[in-house]
Design a protein around this motif. Structure first.
Motif, short mmCIF file in Angstrom:
data_model
loop_
_atom_site.label_atom_id
_atom_site.label_comp_id
_atom_site.label_asym_id
_atom_site.label_seq_id
_atom_site.Cartn_x
_atom_site.Cartn_y
_atom_site.Cartn_z
N MET A 162 47.39 11.50 76.78
CA MET A 162 47.64 11.55 75.34
C MET A 162 48.86 12.42 75.02
O MET A 162 49.73 12.03 74.23
N LEU A 163 48.93 13.59 75.64
CA LEU A 163 50.05 14.50 75.41
C LEU A 163 51.36 13.89 75.90
O LEU A 163 52.41 14.05 75.27
N PHE A 164 51.30 13.18 77.03
CA PHE A 164 52.48 12.49 77.54
C PHE A 164 53.03 11.52 76.49
O PHE A 164 54.23 11.50 76.20
N SER A 165 52.14 10.72 75.91
CA SER A 165 52.59 9.75 74.91
C SER A 165 53.11 10.45 73.66
O SER A 165 54.07 9.98 73.03
N LEU A 166 52.50 11.56 73.32
CA LEU A 166 52.95 12.32 72.15
C LEU A 166 54.35 12.88 72.37
O LEU A 166 55.21 12.82 71.48
N GLU A 167 54.60 13.40 73.57
CA GLU A 167 55.93 13.96 73.87
C GLU A 167 56.99 12.87 73.93
O GLU A 167 58.12 13.07 73.47
N VAL A 168 56.65 11.71 74.48
CA VAL A 168 57.59 10.59 74.49
C VAL A 168 57.91 10.16 73.06
O VAL A 168 59.09 9.95 72.71
N LYS A 172 61.61 10.19 71.39
CA LYS A 172 62.20 8.92 70.95
C LYS A 172 62.24 8.83 69.42
O LYS A 172 62.60 7.79 68.86
N GLU A 173 61.82 9.94 68.75
CA GLU A 173 61.82 10.03 67.29
C GLU A 173 60.96 8.93 66.66
O GLU A 173 61.29 8.38 65.61
N MET A 174 59.85 8.63 67.33
CA MET A 174 58.89 7.67 66.79
C MET A 174 57.91 8.35 65.84
O MET A 174 57.19 7.68 65.10
N ILE A 175 57.84 9.67 65.92
CA ILE A 175 57.02 10.45 65.00
C ILE A 175 57.85 11.62 64.48
O ILE A 175 58.81 12.05 65.12
N SER A 176 57.47 12.15 63.33
CA SER A 176 58.17 13.29 62.75
C SER A 176 57.65 14.59 63.34
O SER A 176 56.60 14.61 64.00
N SER A 177 58.35 15.65 63.09
CA SER A 177 57.90 16.97 63.57
C SER A 177 56.58 17.35 62.91
O SER A 177 55.73 18.01 63.54
N TYR A 180 53.89 15.42 64.73
CA TYR A 180 53.71 16.04 66.05
C TYR A 180 52.81 17.26 65.94
O TYR A 180 51.85 17.42 66.71
N ALA A 181 53.10 18.11 64.96
CA ALA A 181 52.29 19.33 64.77
C ALA A 181 50.86 18.98 64.37
O ALA A 181 49.90 19.62 64.82
N ALA A 182 50.70 17.94 63.56
CA ALA A 182 49.36 17.54 63.13
C ALA A 182 48.54 17.02 64.31
O ALA A 182 47.33 17.28 64.40
N GLU A 183 49.19 16.28 65.20
CA GLU A 183 48.49 15.77 66.38
C GLU A 183 48.06 16.92 67.29
O GLU A 183 46.95 16.91 67.83
N LYS A 184 48.92 17.91 67.44
CA LYS A 184 48.55 19.08 68.25
C LYS A 184 47.31 19.76 67.66
O LYS A 184 46.41 20.20 68.39
N GLU A 185 47.25 19.82 66.35
CA GLU A 185 46.10 20.45 65.70
C GLU A 185 44.83 19.63 65.93
O GLU A 185 43.73 20.19 66.04
N ILE A 309 22.65 13.24 67.74
CA ILE A 309 23.42 14.36 68.29
C ILE A 309 24.58 14.58 67.33
O ILE A 309 25.49 13.75 67.24
N ARG A 310 24.55 15.67 66.58
CA ARG A 310 25.55 15.91 65.55
C ARG A 310 26.37 17.17 65.85
O ARG A 310 25.84 18.14 66.40
N ILE A 311 27.62 17.14 65.46
CA ILE A 311 28.48 18.32 65.55
C ILE A 311 29.25 18.45 64.24
O ILE A 311 29.65 17.44 63.64
N PRO A 312 29.48 19.68 63.76
CA PRO A 312 30.15 19.88 62.47
C PRO A 312 31.60 19.39 62.44
O PRO A 312 32.05 18.81 61.45
N HIS A 313 32.34 19.64 63.52
CA HIS A 313 33.76 19.28 63.56
C HIS A 313 33.97 18.13 64.55
O HIS A 313 33.66 18.27 65.73
N ARG A 314 34.51 17.03 64.06
CA ARG A 314 34.78 15.90 64.95
C ARG A 314 36.26 15.54 64.83
O ARG A 314 36.82 15.47 63.75
N ALA A 315 36.88 15.29 65.97
CA ALA A 315 38.27 14.84 65.97
C ALA A 315 38.31 13.38 65.54
O ALA A 315 37.30 12.69 65.52
#
Length: 374
Positions: A162-168, A172-177, A180-185, A309-315
């Protein structure tokens, strides 16, 4: 303490910190693979992997497709070497083995050289056989994991792709900065959820300990990125608890495999909260009419808490596998530890591995030592 005293649970609990570190250093971690990918305008990525590496690749597949806007094909090494190795100049091929000692993946690297394409090996052990068999050795950042029933390696490998594709996509300027920051979060959120899933498992296991320790078989049902979660869940429980386990996409499950349902069956659904989740909840309710040993990972409030099976925070769905797989990893460890099922049948230990092996001579198997230490 002797390092062989570590358990699957220890590695599961180590995972979030390793992933967070990899997320923080993703540019450096993925640099060599990103550079190789940017050499051409590739139209398809082919991941050659087996076992848990195969499943982790499926966990990452849709995220990679979304960010690179290309198809991602996942093939087992044996099939790639013997049957399915027609590749075009537009195909980016990588071969994966956490140990770097899997003989079928080594054969796949050799096939890449025969095809006169780069032999790219992704591994958790850069000093393994890959060092001499691959043109490019990529360390995906798992660190040490001595237990063959890998857990930390699965989540870190899926994260790596996933990180590899994000860095590519960034280069390649396929996503904005900002994107990019939102995906890292999102990855950081997933690791919060990873820890919460540990607590959620511990709770439901205590409530349903009799159910889980009396499994005769297991169905795991998941869709999208969690198709890989279901595959890994079935593999891990089968490897350790030694009961038949099958994985399905929800509509494939209700088109035949469900016909053998009986009150003794155990079924676990994965609802990632997307539009397909509604179908999972519907199938969950139908399955509950046949067997009480039915559970679902969900935050759907209409599902009774006793089997949810529940969790409060889900990606978000495309990376939710990074925390959902934890349930099955812990299930495999906890049940096999309580029932002492990790010990292999003596005929297997005495005969099977003497006739056919999956690892090279450089591989160090700690299984017998770990069992002895119990």
């Amino acid at each position: 303490m002797n390092k062989l005293h570590v358990t699957m649970r220890d590695y599961i609990l180590e995972t979030p910190q390793v992933v967070l570190n990899n997320v923080d250093h993703s540019d450096e971690l993925t640099a060599s693979l990103v550079e190789a990918f940017l050499q051409k305008d590739y139209k398809q990525m082919i991941i050659v992997a087996c076992g848990s590496s195969h499943n982790a690749s499926h966990m990452a597949r849709y995220y990679v497709m979304e960010h690179l806007n290309i198809d991602v094909k996942i093939i087992t090494p044996f099939t790639f070497t013997h049957y399915e190795h027609i590749v075009s100049p537009d195909d980016f091929v990588v071969c994966v083995s956490q140990s770097g000692c899997s003989t079928n993946t080594i054969d796949a690297l050799r096939m890449c050289r025969q095809l006169q394409i780069p032999a790219i090996g992704i591994t958790g052990n850069p000093e393994s056989d890959f060092k001499t068999e691959a043109d490019l050795v990529v360390n995906y950042g798992v660190g040490e994991e001595l237990i063959g029933y890998v857990t930390k390696g699965v989540v870190t490998l899926a994260t790596y792709f996933m990180l590899f594709s994000l860095e590519v996509a960034r280069k390649k300027e396929m996503i904005s900065s900002q994107q990019y920051a939102a995906e890292k979060e999102e990855f950081r959120q997933a690791m919060v959820a990873h820890k919460e899933m540990v607590d959620a498992f511990d709770h439901i296991y205590q409530v349903h300990r009799k159910d889980f320790t009396s499994m005769n078989n297991l169905y795991v049902i998941g869709n999208g990125t969690n198709r890989g979660t279901a595959m890994e869940g079935a593999l891990k429980v089968g490897e350790t608890v030694h009961v038949p386990c099958l994985d399905y996409e929800v509509d494939e499950y209700i088109h035949g495999p469900n016909l053998q349902l009986a009150p003794s069956y155990t079924v676990v659904y994965i609802d990632a909260g997307d539009e397909a989740g509604k179908r999972c909840v519907q199938a969950y309710r139908a399955t509950r009419t046949v067997t009480d040993h039915t559970f679902i990972i969900t935050n759907d409030p209409s599902v009774d808490d006793d089997h949810a099976i529940r969790i409060p925070h889900r990606a978000k769905e495309s990376i939710s596998s990074l925390h959902n797989v934890v349930f099955f990893q812990l299930l495999a460890h906890t049940v096999s530890d309580e029932l002492k099922t990790m010990r292999r049948h003596p005929l297997f230990s005495e005969n099977f591995k003497q006739i056919i092996s999956t690892k090279s001579e450089s591989y160090v198997d700690h299984h017998d030592e770990l069992i002895t230490e119990e």
